[in-house]
Each structure stands twice: as C-alpha cells, then as structure tokens.
Design a protein around this motif. Sequence first.
Motif, PDB file in Angstrom:
ATOM      1  N   ILE A   1       0.859  -1.182   0.000  1.00 26.56           N
ATOM      2  CA  ILE A   1       0.000   0.000   0.000  1.00 26.56           C
ATOM      3  C   ILE A   1       0.896   1.233   0.000  1.00 26.56           C
TER       4      ILE A   1
ATOM      5  N   PRO B   1      -6.035   5.103   1.653  1.00 30.14           N
ATOM      6  CA  PRO B   1      -5.759   3.939   2.509  1.00 30.14           C
ATOM      7  C   PRO B   1      -6.370   4.100   3.897  1.00 30.14           C
TER       8      PRO B   1
ATOM      9  N   ASN C   1     -13.044   0.104  -1.170  1.00 35.06           N
ATOM     10  CA  ASN C   1     -11.700   0.383  -0.654  1.00 35.06           C
ATOM     11  C   ASN C   1     -11.114  -0.886  -0.042  1.00 35.06           C
ATOM     12  N   ASP C   2     -10.041  -1.393  -0.646  1.00 35.55           N
ATOM     13  CA  ASP C   2      -9.372  -2.578  -0.111  1.00 35.55           C
ATOM     14  C   ASP C   2      -7.951  -2.259   0.337  1.00 35.55           C
ATOM     15  N   GLN C   3      -7.654  -0.968   0.469  1.00 37.86           N
ATOM     16  CA  GLN C   3      -6.333  -0.556   0.967  1.00 37.86           C
ATOM     17  C   GLN C   3      -6.415  -0.448   2.491  1.00 37.86           C
TER      18      GLN C   3
ATOM     19  N   THR D   1      -5.382  -8.849   5.130  1.00 42.29           N
ATOM     20  CA  THR D   1      -4.880  -7.476   5.145  1.00 42.29           C
ATOM     21  C   THR D   1      -3.487  -7.459   5.756  1.00 42.29           C
TER      22      THR D   1
END
Length: 349
Positions: A4, A153, A178-180, A211
């Motif tokens: 990220i 993020p 949102n996957d950050q 994650t």
Amino acid sequence: MPTIKIGDHLVGPEHRPFVIAEMSGNHNGSLDRALQIVDAVAASGAQALKLQTYTPDTITIDVDAPAFRISDEHGLWGGENLYALFQRAHTPYEWHPAIFERARRRGLTVFSSPFDHTAIELLESLQTPAYKIASSELVDLPLIRLAARTGKPMIISTGMADVGDIHAAVETARAAGNDQIVLLACTASYPSPPQDSNLRCIPVLAEAFGTQVGLSDHTMGIGVPVAAVALGATVIEKHVTLDRADGGVDSAFSLDPGELAALVAESERAWQALGGTRIGPTDSEKEGLRFRRSLYVVADVQAGDLVTADNVRSIRPAGGLPPVEIDNVLGRRFTRPATKGTPLTWDLV
C-alpha cells in the motif's frame, strides 16, 4: 499481502516498518508546542505524523451524568468528565493547516483520525493521504464508509474489538470500494500492560482478513512494538511527546524524541533480521567458514610415525579432515614427513 502506498512511502512486508508518531493531545493546548513536536518527529526518522481531528462537540456532548464520566479507578483520567477531557485534549481545526504544512515541509507524511463527517471534510481539504480509524470508532460503520469512499488507505485499530466487530468494519470499507486496509492490533488501555498485548494475534488477523497488520501500542517503551515486527507487523503507531515530565493527557505512555528515534532504528533492525527461511551459511559467514575446526598435524612427524593424539588434533582453522575422522586416523602411520600446521589429508596416512 499487497503493498500500500501512503504518501511517498510503500507499506508492506517487503519494506521497513512504517512508523507513525501520534501527537494526540500532547501539544498541551499550544500550537507552538504542536509544531515543536512535528520537528522532533521529523528529526527522529519516523515516516509519519498523525493527529486526531475532533472537537468536544463532535465526539461527545456536554453532559455530566455518570455515563459521561471516566471510572474513578482509571490510572490517568479517573473521574474526569468526557467533554472536559476532550476540550483539553483536542487539536483545534484551525491548527490543522499549519501543522500539515510544517509536517510536509519537514518531509513527513501527515494524516489524522477523523471522528465525524466534518473532520473528513477538513482532512480532504488538506489532501490527507490516508485515514486512521480509532479503536472506539471501529463500530461506527457510517464513519468508516464515509472515509473509505475517499479512496484513501485505511488504517483501522482493533482495540476492544471481537472478530465480528473487525469483520463488519473491514467489509464496510470493502463494500465502499476500498481494499487498501491495514488493521492494527491494539490494546485500548492507557498505559497498557505488555501481557495484554497478545502479539500472536498479528499473523492470525492477517490470515483471517487478508490485510496487512500492524500495532497501535500503548505500553511503556519500545520492546513490544519491536517484537511485533518479528511477528509480521508492517505499521507501528506510538504516542509521542517532547518530554513526559511536561505532563499532558497522554504523556505518561508516550515516547520522548530519543525513544522514538530508537524505535525507528530498532524496528528497522528487527525487520532486516527477519530474512528468509533458508537454513545454511550466509554471505557474511564466509570468513567464519574458514575457521571451523578440522584435523591438523600439531607436531613435526616423519614417514612411518604413528598418528597419535599428540601429533594430530582437532583445531581451528578448516582445511583438514573433518574432526569426526579422528578415530579413523589414530593408529595409522604417516606416509611422508609433515611439519606442524599441516592440514591432515587422507594421502598423509
């Protein structure tokens, strides 16, 4: 885990730990002190500075009923009214532009924890590169949704949360596109005892939610966060103050600038030490291999002399037969003369 990008920094297992210095209320109501903290964080080598963006009225209401008071037994804030505590601890909205500008000028990535929509609006106007969701706000799914929709993020603390709480927060952010996401293991007590840190949950959280996982730490010192790096933490968050002796709402469990610099150095050292899973000599050990023990002639001998414990021994350096062969050569005879310091080889006996 996917890398990220937060500001100019890549965050992930392949990169040194991302160290976030949390100012919180340690400015003690002074913008000048807040700016001094910014300078101290920049000098420490930490990559990021984090604020908390709220007012007393956006985080609670001015009521003095028992539910709005901290328990008398609390070590730091016992008996305090929430509104009064947040009045003392908050970072005024009007200070944010100056703090953001100073941090960026000093090379820091700067962002904040929002506590309502007005905070997100302010932080968006300041082009924040990320959002941090505080542990108590983990259950505020509308707030998480609003922050996630910015596309920035998300760093989400999990203090006090069970697996269901964390799942709901992560899925809310993902449903908003949102996957950050970086989850932070956290013990939401101040200061928190090391035995409550449960750092072994770090790889469990990473596997359960797919994650990156870091640590928001409220223990004293730097031992716990350094240990967290060994268990896979990619982000470390610690409160920081100029000097604990100056007092302040969070000073008792905050690092001073020297300790923050030590955390930056030692967490990177811990990350470097992780290495890989290969077992065998490393490049730095090549010289050491030359000085493993082996069998050497340790006294001058002539052809026909018996090999004895007096003229052949296991010593350093390498170069001779392995020490395990000693029983196979004792009692044999030398085939030719050899001087003291000659490595023993099969053609000598």
